[in-house]
Design an enzyme around this catalytic site. Sequence first.
Site, PDB file in Angstrom:
ATOM      1  N   CYS B 111       0.841  -1.203   0.000  1.00 39.02           N
ATOM      2  CA  CYS B 111       0.000   0.000   0.000  1.00 39.02           C
ATOM      3  C   CYS B 111       0.879   1.256   0.000  1.00 39.02           C
ATOM      4  O   CYS B 111       0.570   2.228  -0.668  1.00 39.02           O
ATOM      5  CB  CYS B 111      -0.914   0.022   1.217  1.00 39.02           C
ATOM      6  SG  CYS B 111      -2.559  -0.618   0.901  1.00 39.02           S
ATOM      7  N   CYS B 174      11.102 -27.672  13.512  1.00 35.65           N
ATOM      8  CA  CYS B 174      10.152 -27.022  14.421  1.00 35.65           C
ATOM      9  C   CYS B 174       9.372 -28.088  15.184  1.00 35.65           C
ATOM     10  O   CYS B 174       9.127 -27.984  16.380  1.00 35.65           O
ATOM     11  CB  CYS B 174       9.162 -26.156  13.645  1.00 35.65           C
ATOM     12  SG  CYS B 174       9.907 -25.023  12.475  1.00 35.65           S
ATOM     13  N   CYS B 177      10.465 -29.940  18.618  1.00 34.35           N
ATOM     14  CA  CYS B 177      10.128 -29.317  19.898  1.00 34.35           C
ATOM     15  C   CYS B 177       8.614 -29.136  20.033  1.00 34.35           C
ATOM     16  O   CYS B 177       8.021 -29.521  21.021  1.00 34.35           O
ATOM     17  CB  CYS B 177      10.794 -27.950  20.032  1.00 34.35           C
ATOM     18  SG  CYS B 177      12.553 -28.051  20.389  1.00 34.35           S
ATOM     19  N   ARG B 215      10.436 -13.876  15.714  1.00 34.75           N
ATOM     20  CA  ARG B 215      10.392 -15.022  16.622  1.00 34.75           C
ATOM     21  C   ARG B 215      10.922 -16.274  15.936  1.00 34.75           C
ATOM     22  O   ARG B 215      11.654 -17.062  16.528  1.00 34.75           O
ATOM     23  CB  ARG B 215       8.950 -15.243  17.106  1.00 34.75           C
ATOM     24  CG  ARG B 215       8.843 -16.289  18.201  1.00 34.75           C
ATOM     25  CD  ARG B 215       9.543 -15.785  19.454  1.00 34.75           C
ATOM     26  NE  ARG B 215       9.776 -16.836  20.443  1.00 34.75           N
ATOM     27  CZ  ARG B 215      10.801 -17.686  20.421  1.00 34.75           C
ATOM     28  NH1 ARG B 215      11.669 -17.645  19.427  1.00 34.75           N
ATOM     29  NH2 ARG B 215      10.965 -18.563  21.383  1.00 34.75           N
ATOM     30  N   CYS B 219      14.210 -18.779  16.853  1.00 38.18           N
ATOM     31  CA  CYS B 219      14.239 -20.241  16.953  1.00 38.18           C
ATOM     32  C   CYS B 219      15.299 -20.806  16.015  1.00 38.18           C
ATOM     33  O   CYS B 219      15.990 -21.761  16.361  1.00 38.18           O
ATOM     34  CB  CYS B 219      12.878 -20.835  16.605  1.00 38.18           C
ATOM     35  SG  CYS B 219      11.868 -21.224  18.052  1.00 38.18           S
TER      36      CYS B 219
END
Lengths: 106, 258
Positions: B111, B174, B177, B215, B219
């Site tokens: 935009c 991923c 865990c 985040r 990881c």
Amino acid sequence: MARALINVPAKAKKGEIIEIKTMLSHPMETGFRPAADGKLVPRNIIKRFVCTYDGEAVFSADLFPAISANPFLSFTLVATNSGVITFSWTDDNGQTQVQTAKIEVA
Amino acid sequence: MRALWILPGCAMLLAVTSAHAEIAAHERKSGAEFMSPQTQAMQADDASNPGMLAVLDGEAAWNEKAGAANKACADCHGAAEQSMKGVSARYPAFNAATSQPIDVAGQVNQCRTGRQQAQPLRAESRELLALTTYIGLQSRGMSVAPPDDERLTPFRERGKALFNQRLGQLNFSCAHCHEDNWGRKLGSAPIPQAHANAYPIYRLEWQDVGSLQRRLRNCMSGVRAAPYSYGSIEFIELELFLAERARGMAVETPGVRP
């Protein structure tokens, strides 16, 4: 102007204990943290917080480098009369931010 | 004779356990449920949730004119409370112009460059996070509802493959865990189920608001892998898969996490 979240009840009964919550957007830079270039980022924290109720200081606090970013302060006051509650935060750069809230006491 | 029967049984068991156990619908838990009561209370009260400071910034940015077109978000979209309701709950969506999926941050920047004729906002910048947090808040309490758009399917499938892909020197996916070991501890911290229903979050460790991609990068460096770059297609694909995985869960933006 940094953002502040202030929670003051709009109305209270005379003699009632009211809870005030304040949070100011501030990095609270400790002065111990190195930047990408390896040099320490200069300290910049809120040093002093004062709350006045109708011109009279009713709560104040000295803050130190171990306090988190965006410091949250909560305390109680006795609602005595209708008026303006003023909050001021002063940081290491000497900048003071002032916010006000109105309260109606019946 | 009996031993012969047991052996194929063991082989079956091994084959089953080597695939990751997907979390059953009734066992799904938001990351908030793994937090201390104090952190939960911080998120629940808008007067103590520091993510609300980003919301205030976002509200101001929503109404601020920018770029050569001298337009604010509000000039086209009006009040965010109506126009942005449910948007974060259904993104990432398919962008026909690029034939690729796009997340909310990407849409904001599209935009900006397309409509406002302004410079795109830097990934993870204060301004961009403020806008995505403010837009996210408009979906709070709604269910995560990714669109049933067939064009998204191949991207979502790749996201699922990435989720199950071993990475880094520690060689974990991923799923190792967050599907096999959720609820247990990694060091002193509980391992949540990795549902992306509260982003952007205010993370106490960061002392700031951050995106899902930040985040995920955390990881990735945690398992000693080279993180994908911000806005990369891998992250969008992972976001698509995570949205599908959290379908029906309530949006919590702005979440607070430890």
